[in-house]
Scaffold this active site. Structure first.
Site, mmCIF file in Angstrom:
data_model
loop_
_atom_site.group_PDB
_atom_site.id
_atom_site.type_symbol
_atom_site.label_atom_id
_atom_site.label_comp_id
_atom_site.label_asym_id
_atom_site.label_seq_id
_atom_site.Cartn_x
_atom_site.Cartn_y
_atom_site.Cartn_z
ATOM 1 C CB SER A 87 120.892 -23.224 8.715
ATOM 2 O OG SER A 87 120.298 -22.299 7.904
ATOM 3 C CB SER A 98 118.205 -23.717 5.640
ATOM 4 O OG SER A 98 119.383 -24.098 5.907
ATOM 5 C CE LYS A 132 120.251 -27.784 5.354
ATOM 6 N NZ LYS A 132 120.924 -26.333 5.988
HETATM 7 N N1 GLN Z 1 118.472 -18.160 7.514
HETATM 8 C C1 GLN Z 1 119.753 -17.566 7.387
HETATM 9 C C2 GLN Z 1 119.668 -17.439 5.938
HETATM 10 O O1 GLN Z 1 118.732 -17.325 5.520
HETATM 11 C C3 GLN Z 1 120.886 -18.667 7.674
HETATM 12 C C4 GLN Z 1 120.780 -19.629 6.693
HETATM 13 C C5 GLN Z 1 121.886 -20.755 7.083
HETATM 14 O O2 GLN Z 1 122.342 -21.025 8.238
HETATM 15 N N2 GLN Z 1 122.027 -21.594 6.165
HETATM 16 O O3 GLN Z 1 120.649 -17.063 5.269
#
Ligand code: GLN
Length: 481
Positions: free
Chosen positions: A175, A151, A76
Site C-alpha cells: 500500500s 491503499s 495517512k
Molecule cells: N492492496 C493490498 C490489500 O488490499 C495491500 C493493502 C495494504 O498494503 N494495506 O490488501
C-alpha cells in the site's frame, strides 16, 4: 513555491530567504486548489500555520533546529494524531478523534516537522486503488480518469502534486509501494519491526508497517532515520541499531553489485510497456557496473493466495473492536445489544471490509483452519526460506512494482480478484518481512508512470535506498520534471 527536495527547502529557510510561515502558507494554498481531488480527509490550516510561526521564532532566537525543521508532512488517516479525526476512510469511525499520538508523530514533531493534514485511503487500508474509501476516490495526478493506487492513494497523490514534501502511509501488502509506482514517486516499506506501529490502526498485524512516500530517496532516508528504531510501546519493534541511512547510501558502489532478476517477476502476462521500461532501468544499473543475475523464485504464484488468507484472518480479528459500542458510528435504530452490533457493523463497514471479515472468519473456522490458514502459514515459511537463500547469492531482488500501469477509476471494482492481482509483486516482501522500495523509472506509451520494485535483506534499508537513488538519477535526473 517549489523545492528540489528537503535540503533545498531547508537551506532557503536557514538562509532566511523564506520563513516557515510562507512555505506552509503556500502548501496550504496549493492543498486548497486541489480540494476537489479528495486527497485529504482533514487539513490543519490554523494548526500548521501556528506551528510554522513557532518554528520561525526558534530560528530567530538562534535555537538548535530539528532534522526535519519546517518540512511539510501529510499523514495517512489510519495513524493516530492526538485530537485529530481518525477515520481510516470508514463510516464506522465517523466523528472519532484520536486520544494520543502515534510514536512516528511524536518523533517527527520532536524534529520540527509540520503536519499539513490527513490523507484519503482505502477503507482500513484494504485495497489497491483508493476506491474503497467512504469519502470517494482520488484521481491519479497523471490522468484524472485513473486511480492513484492504494491503499495509501491520498498520501501518494499529496506528494506527487507537491501538497506535502513527504507523506506517511501504511503498507501491509504493497500500500505504500504500489501507489508510489502509480504516482511517480518513491515509496518505502521498511523491514518488519523497523518503525514502531504504536498508533497505527491494525489491519493484519504480522504484515502491517508504516512506510514513507517522498519525491526522492534522500528525503525518504532522512525521515526514516528520524522515525525508525526501538519503541517500548510496540512489542514488535526491533532492537536492531538504526544505521545512518544517508551515509550508507553515499557508500554504495554499483560496481559488481549483484541484482537478482526473478523470471517469475516477468511473466508473459506482464504489460509490455511496463516490462520494457523496467528492463531499460535495470540495463542502466548494468551499464554502471552492476551484474544482472537471473534467479528462480519458484513459489511466486502462491504469494497472492497465501497473502489474502493470512491478512483476512488477521483482519477479521483486528476489526472485531469496531462494534458500535466504543468508537465512532453507532446504528441509531436497534432495540437489542446484539442488533446494535450487527446494524452498526452492517451500516458502518464498506463492501470490501465486509468481504474480508467474512473470508477471514471462514479460513479460521474449525473445519477449514488446517486447509487454509495453516497451509498459508506453511507457504509463508517457504517464502521466507527462499528469499533468504536468494539474498545470499544476490544483493537485491528487482522487478516491476505493478504488473500494469494505473488503471481507470471503476475498472476493477466489480472484480475483486483482479484487484488483488495488482499486488502480485509487492506482496512477497510483506510475506517475508524484508524491506522494499518502489522507485520511478519512466513512463509507458500513454505517459503513465512505471516503477521498479527492489527488495533487500532485513535491515538493509540504507543499501536499498542507495540503489534506488542511483536508479532514479539515471532514469529521471533531478530537476527533469
Ligand atoms: N492492496 C493490498 C490489500 O488490499 C495491500 C493493502 C495494504 O498494503 N494495506 O490488501
Amino acid at each position: 513555491m517549489q523545492f528540489r527536495g528537503y535540503q533545498d527547502l531547508r537551506s532557503r529557510l536557514v538562509s532566511r530567504e523564506l520563513t516557515c510561515e510562507q512555505v506552509i502558507g503556500s502548501y496550504l494554498q496549493r492543498i486548497d486548489t486541489h480540494r476537489d481531488d479528495n486527497i485529504f480527509t482533514a487539513v490543519f490550516h490554523e494548526k500548521a500555520l501556528e506551528r510554522a510561526r513557532e518554528l520561525d521564532g526558534k530560528l530567530q532566537r538562534g535555537e538548535a533546529l530539528g532534522r526535519l525543521f519546517g518540512m511539510p508532512i501529510a499523514i495517512k488517516d489510519n495513524i493516530a494524531m492526538n485530537g485529530a479525526p481518525l477515520s481510516c476512510a470508514s463510516k464506522i469511525l465517523a466523528g472519532y478523534e484520536s486520544v494520543y499520538d502515534a510514536t512516528v508523530i511524536i518523533r517527527m514533531e520532536a524534529e520540527d516537522a509540520i503536519f499539513v493534514g490527513r490523507t484519503n485511503m482505502d477503507e482500513f487500508a484494504m485495497g489497491s486503488s483508493n476506491e474503497n474509501s467512504a469519502i470517494g476516490p482520488v484521481p491519479n495526478p497523471f490522468d484524472k480518469t485513473r486511480v492513484p493506487g492504494g491503499s495509501s492513494g491520498g498520501s501518494a497523490a499529496a506528494v506527487a502534486n507537491d501538497l506535502a514534501l513527504v507523506a506517511l502511509g501504511s503498507d501491509t501488502g504493497g500500500s505504500v509501494r504500489q501507489p508510489a509506482g502509480f504516482c511517480n514517486i518513491v515509496g518505502l516499506k521498511p523491514t518488519y519491526g523497523r518503525i514502531s506501529r504504536y498508533g497505527l490502526v491494525a489491519f493484519a498485524s504480522s504484515f502491517d508497517q508504516i512506510g514513507l512516500l517522498a519525491g526522492n530517496c534522500d528525503d525518504a532516508a532522512l525521515v526514516l532515520g528520524v522515525i525508525a528504531g526501538l519503541d517500548e510501546r510496540d512489542a514488535t519493534s526491533s532492537h536492531h541499531d538504526v544505521t545512518d541511512y544517508e551515509a550508507s547510501m553515499d557508500h554504495l558502489s554499483l560496481e559488481g553489485l549483484r541484482i537478482g532478476v526473478p523470471s517469475a517477476f516477468f511473466p508473459e502476462s506482464l504489460n509490455a510497456d511496463v516490462a520494457g521500461v523496467v528492463r531499460a532501468g535495470l540495463k542502466k544499473l548494468e551499464d554502471a557496473g552492476a551484474v544482472l543475475v537471473e534467479i528462480d523464485l519458484p513459489e511466486s504464484d502462491y504469494a497472492i493466495a497465501a497473502y489474502y488468507i493470512l491478512v483476512t484472518a488477521e483482519a477479521s480479528s483486528n476489526l472485531a473492536r469496531f462494534d458500535g459500542a466504543r468508537y465512532g458510528y453507532r446504528s441509531p435504530d436497534s432495540n437489542t445489544l446484539s442488533d446494535m452490533y450487527v446494524n452498526s457493523r452492517t451500516e458502518g463497514f464498506g463492501d470490501e471490509v465486509k468481504r474480508r471479515i467474512m473470508l477471514g472468519t471462514y479460513v479460521l473456522s474449525a473445519g477449514y483452519y488446517d486447509t487454509y490458514y495453516k497451509k498459508a502459514q506453511q507457504v509463508r515459511r517457504v517464502f521466507q526460506d527462499r528469499y533468504r537463500e536468494a539474498l545470499e547469492k544476490v544483493d537485491v531482488i528487482a522487478g516491476p512494482t505493478s504488473p500494469f500501469p494505473p488503471f481507470g477509476i471503476g475498472d476493477k471494482m466489480d472484480n475483486p480478484l483482479e484487484m488483488y492481482l495488482a499486488d502480485v509483486f509487492t506482496v512477497p516482501a510483506s510475506i517475508v518481512g524484508m524491506p522494499a522500495v518502489s522507485v520511478p523509472v519512466g513512463f509507458d506509451s500513454l505517459g503513465l508512470p512505471v516503477g521498479i520494485h527492489l527488495i533487500c535483506n532485513f535491515f538493509e534499508e540504507g543499501k536499498m535506498l542507495g540503489i534506488a537513488r542511483s536508479l532514479q538519477n539515471f532514469c529521471q535526473p533531478v530537476g527533469s520534471n
